[in-house]
Design a protein around this motif. Structure first.
Motif, short mmCIF file in Angstrom:
data_model
loop_
_atom_site.label_atom_id
_atom_site.label_comp_id
_atom_site.label_asym_id
_atom_site.label_seq_id
_atom_site.Cartn_x
_atom_site.Cartn_y
_atom_site.Cartn_z
N UNK A 1 0.85 -1.19 0.00
CA UNK A 1 0.00 0.00 0.00
C UNK A 1 0.89 1.23 0.00
N UNK A 2 0.54 2.18 -0.87
CA UNK A 2 1.26 3.45 -0.89
C UNK A 2 0.31 4.51 -0.36
N UNK A 3 0.70 5.18 0.74
CA UNK A 3 -0.18 6.17 1.35
C UNK A 3 0.46 7.54 1.30
N UNK A 4 -0.39 8.53 1.05
CA UNK A 4 0.08 9.92 1.04
C UNK A 4 -0.17 10.50 2.42
N UNK B 1 3.93 13.55 6.15
CA UNK B 1 5.40 13.46 6.08
C UNK B 1 5.87 13.01 4.70
N UNK B 2 4.95 12.68 3.82
CA UNK B 2 5.31 12.25 2.47
C UNK B 2 4.69 10.91 2.14
N UNK B 3 5.18 10.30 1.05
CA UNK B 3 4.64 9.00 0.64
C UNK B 3 5.22 7.90 1.51
N UNK B 4 4.39 6.94 1.85
CA UNK B 4 4.90 5.82 2.63
C UNK B 4 4.46 4.52 1.97
#
Lengths: 195, 229
Positions: free
Chosen positions: B111-114, B117-120
């Motif tokens: 999973x890529x979450x915005x 602190x930025x993209x995780x």
């Protein structure tokens, strides 16, 4: 649209699709330049024609591997060069000492005459000048000779020559400089001064 | 420009490949330096002599190749693909790499979450981080920003509610099934107790009827005894 009006790209594409007429038209467009290039490399008209024929034959067999039609010219000359190298090596191995001596004697006579008439070339017959230049080119090593032929006679750009000879542009310039300088020394009355 | 640099440019100049800016400097130096001028003139003369002495010749015999015409076959599709220009190959490579990357991420359940602190990038099941962990950093002074805090808490609550909705439904269904099973057992047990009580009641009724008859016979006998006296 007639075949004659087709561009080089169309002709290459049609040849890849198996149209022999398109290929023959390509041959007619390039045979003169390729023949003269090979002739100046090998120095023999009949052998140059044979090599030219072999080059076109190989071109037809391998043309489906040509990815970019814009590189056709360089690719054609590269194939011609490879055949010429093979010929040049076999010729150098079979050359007898008598032939070399006779050639040197003829070159010396012509050079003497050229230097005597330096500054007034009209006194030297075109055939004599031609033999003189042939002899001078023969004295260069093969790399310098092919570079001089490609640049001075065929008018290729440095990057095109580098592509054909598969070497850096700086090497091409260096070979051309050395070759031209050597030709100048051979043809002109060499006063021992080097450029 | 000095003589050394000037001579390095001789070949470019003779080959007509000297750029405009350098040509000006080159010409300027040639005007000033007679030695370079003479050397260039000699090289140029050599070049001209070569061209004049050995002009292009006509081909002694025109070449003609009598190849048979080849019919285009299905393999021409492959040759067309193979003959694609370089930019098309580059584009195809990028698309294939993109598909492989997306496929790998999907396979690994990534999973890529915005976030602020930025993209995780995280892997595993789709469970959001606990609310207290997420709210810790931006709400150290949450007293001053109570409304915003409530909003975020509601939002997190909804996310949690959504994420646990499935589990909750499943749990409720499980509890309902257990409860129903227990209720059926209780009903059966209560029915057993009731039938036992009914049987007892029946026995009691019988016993009381028997006692009633016995008492009445004993009363009759006592009355007869009194009468006979």
């Amino acid at each position: 649209m007639g075949l004659v009006q087709l561009t080089e790209k169309d002709l290459v594409e049609r040849t890849i699709q198996g149209d022999p007429n398109a290929f023959n038209l390509l041959v007619s467009r390039w045979e003169k330049r390729l023949f003269n290039y090979i002739y100046r490399l090998v120095g023999n008209r009949d052998d140059a024609l044979d090599i030219c024929q072999e080059t076109f034959l190989k071109t037809y067999q391998q043309i489906s591997y040509l990815r970019d039609y814009k590189k056709f010219k360089g690719w054609l000359f590269k194939i011609g060069r490879n055949f010429s190298i093979t010929y040049y090596r076999s010729k150098n191995q079979s050359k007898t000492s008598n032939v070399v001596e006779n050639q040197q004697e003829l070159d010396n006579i012509l050079l003497r005459k050229y230097r005597e008439t330096s500054g007034n070339q009209r006194k030297l017959e075109p055939t004599e000048l031609r033999l003189l230049v042939e002899g001078a080119l023969n004295k260069l090593n093969f790399e310098q000779r092919e570079t001089v032929v490609l640049k001075i006679f065929e008018g290729f750009k440095f990057n095109e020559i580098a592509n054909i000879l598969e070497c850096p542009v700086s090497t091409v310039k260096s070979r051309l400089y050395l070759g031209l300088n050597q030709l100048k020394d051979i043809l002109m009355m060499d006063s021992g001064e080097k450029i | 420009m000095n003589c050394e640099i000037c001579r390095e440019l001789f070949i470019d100049y003779l080959g007509s490949e000297l750029d405009h800016e350098l040509t000006e400097k080159f010409s300027k130096h040639l005007n000033e330096c007679s030695q370079c001028r003479e050397k260039l003139a000699l090289l140029s003369k050599t070049q001209v002599d070569l061209k004049v002495a050995w002009p292009d010749e006509e081909v002694p015999k025109h070449l003609y190749f009598d190849f048979p015409r080849v019919q285009s076959s299905p393999s021409s599709i492959w040759s067309a693909i193979w003959g694609m220009p370089r930019f098309a190959w580059n584009g195809l490579t990028v698309v294939v790499c993109f598909i492989v990357c997306i496929g790998s991420l999907a396979f690994l359940d990534a999973r890529i979450q915005l976030e602020k602190s930025g993209l995780s990038l995280s892997f595993g099941s789709n469970v959001p981080a606990p609310v207290f962990q997420q709210a810790q950093v931006p709400f150290q002074n949450f007293v001053d920003r109570e409304e915003e805090f409530k909003k975020i808490v509601d939002q997190r609550f909804r996310v949690l509610q959504k994420s646990y909705e499935g589990k909750l439904t499943k749990g409720i269904a499980q509890v309902s099934a257990q409860w129903e099973q227990q209720r059926l057992i209780d009903i059966r047990r209560t029915q057993g107790d009731l039938s036992y009580l009914q049987m007892l009641q029946k026995l009691t009724h019988q016993e009381s009827a028997r006692n009633k008859i016995l008492i009445s016979s004993m009363a009759d006998r006592y009355l007869m005894t009194q009468v006979s006296k």
